[in-house]
Design an enzyme around this catalytic site. Structure first.
Site, PDB file in Angstrom:
ATOM      1  N   VAL A  59       0.832  -1.201   0.000  1.00 20.55           N
ATOM      2  CA  VAL A  59       0.000   0.000   0.000  1.00 20.55           C
ATOM      3  C   VAL A  59       0.872   1.259   0.000  1.00 20.55           C
ATOM      4  O   VAL A  59       0.568   2.237  -0.686  1.00 20.55           O
ATOM      5  CB  VAL A  59      -0.991  -0.002   1.181  1.00 20.55           C
ATOM      6  N   CYS A  60       1.966   1.233   0.742  1.00 15.24           N
ATOM      7  CA  CYS A  60       2.869   2.393   0.762  1.00 15.24           C
ATOM      8  C   CYS A  60       3.475   2.603  -0.626  1.00 15.24           C
ATOM      9  O   CYS A  60       3.574   3.743  -1.100  1.00 15.24           O
ATOM     10  CB  CYS A  60       3.974   2.190   1.792  1.00 15.24           C
ATOM     11  N   ALA A  61       3.873   1.527  -1.265  1.00 16.35           N
ATOM     12  CA  ALA A  61       4.417   1.618  -2.620  1.00 16.35           C
ATOM     13  C   ALA A  61       3.360   2.158  -3.578  1.00 16.35           C
ATOM     14  O   ALA A  61       3.648   3.014  -4.424  1.00 16.35           O
ATOM     15  CB  ALA A  61       4.918   0.251  -3.078  1.00 16.35           C
TER      16      ALA A  61
END
Length: 165
Positions: A59-61
């Site tokens: 999700v961060c990516a």
């Protein structure tokens, strides 16, 4: 202290995000070239602070990729992606992904950014990492929008953040 979840499990943060209408706090973060960046390095630009636990999670990516795409269309706006990842990992991620429109910054040295902005997760599996949050400012540093994402595994509301500009 914000109450969020990680995988449905309750997590607390170290504080609250800045309020809309307030001035953004100064910071010292480490760039991928290991230089120190402060708020003054971005003076006169609108800012989107994309804050997250680690660029090495899906999700961060995804949020970094999405804001990279959006940033290419924004005038006088800088997207600062802030995590506690080492600058080497941030740089490798951007190089591998071909991302050139975001500025990766790390809070690994002191954790002061996380403390000042109230985004350190203080319990749970990601204890000590930064919570998924977005802060948008105008070109004078006035906070226009904030989002403390309630479930860490969810992406932020990109549309709302961009519309605040």
């Amino acid at each position: 202290m914000a109450n969020i979840t990680l995988g449905g499990n309750p997590v607390k943060t170290s504080g609250e995000l800045p309020t809309v209408g307030s001035q953004i706090l100064d910071f010292e973060l480490v760039a991928t070239d290991l230089s120190t960046k402060t708020l003054s390095n971005f003076e006169g630009s609108k800012l989107i602070l994309n804050i997250f636990p680690s660029v090495n999670t899906g999700v961060c990516a995804a949020s970094t990729r999405q804001f990279n795409t959006e940033a290419s269309t924004l005038e006088n706006t800088k997207v600062l992606c802030v995590s506690r990842d080492l600058p080497f990992a941030q740089d490798q991620f951007c190089a591998a992904e071909g991302l050139e429109n975001v500025i990766m910054l790390s809070d690994f040295k002191t954790g002061k950014f996380g403390k000042d902005y109230g985004v350190i997760m203080i319990n749970g599996a990601f204890d000590g990492l930064l919570s998924r949050s977005v802060i948008v400012t105008d070109d004078s540093g006035k906070v226009l929008y904030t989002e403390q994402v309630s479930e860490t595994g969810d992406e932020p509301n990109y549309k709302a953040a961009l519309e605040a500009l």
